[in-house]
Design a protein around this motif. Structure first.
Motif, mmCIF file in Angstrom:
data_model
loop_
_atom_site.group_PDB
_atom_site.id
_atom_site.type_symbol
_atom_site.label_atom_id
_atom_site.label_comp_id
_atom_site.label_asym_id
_atom_site.label_seq_id
_atom_site.Cartn_x
_atom_site.Cartn_y
_atom_site.Cartn_z
ATOM 1 N N MET A 88 0.844 -1.200 0.000
ATOM 2 C CA MET A 88 0.000 0.000 0.000
ATOM 3 C C MET A 88 0.876 1.246 0.000
ATOM 4 S SD MET A 88 -2.897 1.673 -0.023
ATOM 5 C CE MET A 88 -4.391 0.870 0.603
ATOM 6 N N ILE A 89 1.915 1.269 0.838
ATOM 7 C CA ILE A 89 2.807 2.433 0.899
ATOM 8 C C ILE A 89 3.481 2.644 -0.450
ATOM 9 C CG2 ILE A 89 4.861 3.443 1.982
ATOM 10 C CD1 ILE A 89 2.324 3.356 3.771
ATOM 11 N N HIS A 90 3.964 1.575 -1.069
ATOM 12 C CA HIS A 90 4.600 1.702 -2.386
ATOM 13 C C HIS A 90 3.610 2.257 -3.414
ATOM 14 C CE1 HIS A 90 8.333 0.075 -1.086
ATOM 15 N NE2 HIS A 90 7.899 -1.161 -0.948
ATOM 16 N N HIS A 91 2.364 1.804 -3.356
ATOM 17 C CA HIS A 91 1.343 2.314 -4.271
ATOM 18 C C HIS A 91 1.109 3.806 -4.018
ATOM 19 C CE1 HIS A 91 -2.148 2.377 -6.896
ATOM 20 N NE2 HIS A 91 -2.787 3.008 -5.937
ATOM 21 N N MET A 92 1.014 4.191 -2.752
ATOM 22 C CA MET A 92 0.806 5.592 -2.405
ATOM 23 C C MET A 92 1.974 6.449 -2.894
ATOM 24 S SD MET A 92 -0.784 5.158 1.423
ATOM 25 C CE MET A 92 -1.501 6.806 1.600
ATOM 26 N N GLU A 93 3.192 5.958 -2.725
ATOM 27 C CA GLU A 93 4.359 6.716 -3.167
ATOM 28 C C GLU A 93 4.366 6.875 -4.688
ATOM 29 O OE1 GLU A 93 7.311 5.601 0.559
ATOM 30 O OE2 GLU A 93 7.614 4.579 -1.362
ATOM 31 N N LYS A 94 3.895 5.881 -5.413
ATOM 32 C CA LYS A 94 3.798 5.990 -6.876
ATOM 33 C C LYS A 94 2.781 7.075 -7.247
ATOM 34 C CE LYS A 94 2.744 3.416 -11.111
ATOM 35 N NZ LYS A 94 2.303 4.632 -11.750
ATOM 36 N N VAL A 95 1.633 7.090 -6.570
ATOM 37 C CA VAL A 95 0.626 8.128 -6.823
ATOM 38 C C VAL A 95 1.216 9.507 -6.541
ATOM 39 C CG1 VAL A 95 -1.607 9.065 -6.048
ATOM 40 C CG2 VAL A 95 -1.342 6.586 -6.410
ATOM 41 N N ILE A 96 1.961 9.622 -5.452
ATOM 42 C CA ILE A 96 2.588 10.896 -5.079
ATOM 43 C C ILE A 96 3.537 11.363 -6.183
ATOM 44 C CG2 ILE A 96 4.246 11.960 -3.478
ATOM 45 C CD1 ILE A 96 2.969 10.065 -1.296
ATOM 46 N N LYS A 97 4.418 10.473 -6.628
ATOM 47 C CA LYS A 97 5.390 10.834 -7.669
ATOM 48 C C LYS A 97 4.687 11.161 -8.982
ATOM 49 C CE LYS A 97 8.262 7.322 -6.375
ATOM 50 N NZ LYS A 97 9.350 6.371 -6.493
ATOM 51 N N ASP A 98 3.641 10.395 -9.307
ATOM 52 C CA ASP A 98 2.897 10.642 -10.550
ATOM 53 C C ASP A 98 2.246 12.027 -10.549
ATOM 54 O OD1 ASP A 98 3.614 8.164 -11.503
ATOM 55 O OD2 ASP A 98 1.643 7.240 -11.214
ATOM 56 N N LYS A 99 1.963 12.564 -9.358
ATOM 57 C CA LYS A 99 1.373 13.908 -9.249
ATOM 58 C C LYS A 99 2.445 14.989 -9.162
ATOM 59 C CE LYS A 99 -3.196 12.908 -7.448
ATOM 60 N NZ LYS A 99 -4.048 13.516 -8.462
ATOM 61 N N GLY A 100 3.711 14.586 -9.276
ATOM 62 C CA GLY A 100 4.801 15.557 -9.318
ATOM 63 C C GLY A 100 5.371 15.957 -7.975
ATOM 64 N N TYR A 101 5.048 15.249 -6.924
ATOM 65 C CA TYR A 101 5.573 15.555 -5.593
ATOM 66 C C TYR A 101 6.758 14.636 -5.291
ATOM 67 C CZ TYR A 101 1.439 18.378 -4.654
ATOM 68 O OH TYR A 101 0.471 19.348 -4.695
ATOM 69 N N SER A 102 7.687 15.129 -4.461
ATOM 70 C CA SER A 102 8.863 14.328 -4.132
ATOM 71 C C SER A 102 9.098 14.204 -2.631
ATOM 72 C CB SER A 102 10.114 14.919 -4.791
ATOM 73 O OG SER A 102 10.330 16.234 -4.311
ATOM 74 N N LYS A 103 8.168 14.752 -1.828
ATOM 75 C CA LYS A 103 8.295 14.667 -0.371
ATOM 76 C C LYS A 103 7.034 14.031 0.198
ATOM 77 C CE LYS A 103 11.042 18.860 -0.030
ATOM 78 N NZ LYS A 103 11.023 20.251 0.388
ATOM 79 N N ALA A 104 7.234 13.082 1.114
ATOM 80 C CA ALA A 104 6.114 12.412 1.773
ATOM 81 C C ALA A 104 6.226 12.622 3.277
ATOM 82 C CB ALA A 104 6.121 10.925 1.457
ATOM 83 N N LYS A 105 5.070 12.743 3.928
ATOM 84 C CA LYS A 105 5.020 12.948 5.374
ATOM 85 C C LYS A 105 3.877 12.109 5.920
ATOM 86 C CE LYS A 105 5.346 17.038 8.156
ATOM 87 N NZ LYS A 105 5.051 18.474 8.225
ATOM 88 N N LEU A 106 4.016 11.618 7.131
ATOM 89 C CA LEU A 106 2.936 10.878 7.778
ATOM 90 C C LEU A 106 3.077 10.978 9.281
ATOM 91 C CD1 LEU A 106 4.208 7.965 8.955
ATOM 92 C CD2 LEU A 106 4.214 7.432 6.532
ATOM 93 N N ASN A 107 1.968 10.757 9.964
ATOM 94 C CA ASN A 107 1.966 10.637 11.419
ATOM 95 C C ASN A 107 1.737 9.169 11.722
ATOM 96 O OD1 ASN A 107 2.344 13.380 11.787
ATOM 97 N ND2 ASN A 107 0.157 13.809 11.908
ATOM 98 N N SER A 108 2.773 8.511 12.227
ATOM 99 C CA SER A 108 2.725 7.080 12.504
ATOM 100 C C SER A 108 2.336 6.810 13.952
ATOM 101 C CB SER A 108 4.106 6.470 12.252
ATOM 102 O OG SER A 108 4.187 5.154 12.753
#
Length: 142
Positions: A88-108
């Motif tokens: 799921m995280i890998h899928h989310m990161e692909k969506v993020i990159k596809d939208k042109g973003y290069s930074k990810a943040k989360l509250n774990s």
């Protein structure tokens, strides 16, 4: 069994995503309905995971300034331990990159901090409480 992760595009998929979140956060973890569903649900990008067309995982993404925020990531209890959370995280990161973003943040949640560290996230905050559960903020450059 191969999981199918996708961005929610239909009302049926949205209902499935909300049901998984209800099962995990409200029923299992005791988060209140008011804390679980907020105003951001209306504008967030929602994701759903299926196994043989049965929903079992959900998450949402928000795009804020120069980063994407991964939120409400959950996998049904019976499906944990099979790398689906990682997928799921890998899928989310692909969506993020596809939208042109290069930074990810989360509250774990603190019990999951090691999981996110294993995926390249680093902790940038002290522990804090959210919905009665201890959390830390983590970031990753994609």
């Amino acid at each position: 069994m191969k999981a199918d992760f996708r961005t929610v595009t239909t009302p049926h998929e949205q209902t499935d995503a909300y049901q998984i979140r209800r099962n995990v956060f409200i029923d299992e973890q005791g988060v209140s309905e008011a804390d679980e569903h907020d105003a951001f649900d209306d504008t967030a990008t929602h994701l759903i995971g299926y196994l043989d067309e049965e929903p079992f995982a959900a998450a949402r993404l928000r795009f804020i300034e120069d980063y994407a925020k991964l939120e409400r990531i959950c996998v049904e209890k019976a499906q944990r331990g099979h790398t689906y959370g990682q997928q799921m995280i890998h899928h989310m990161e692909k969506v993020i990159k596809d939208k042109g973003y290069s930074k990810a943040k989360l509250n774990s949640q603190t019990h999951a901090e090691g999981f996110y560290k294993s995926l390249g996230y680093r902790t940038i905050s002290e522990e804090f409480m959210d919905a009665g559960i201890p959390h830390v903020t983590m970031v990753k450059d994609l």
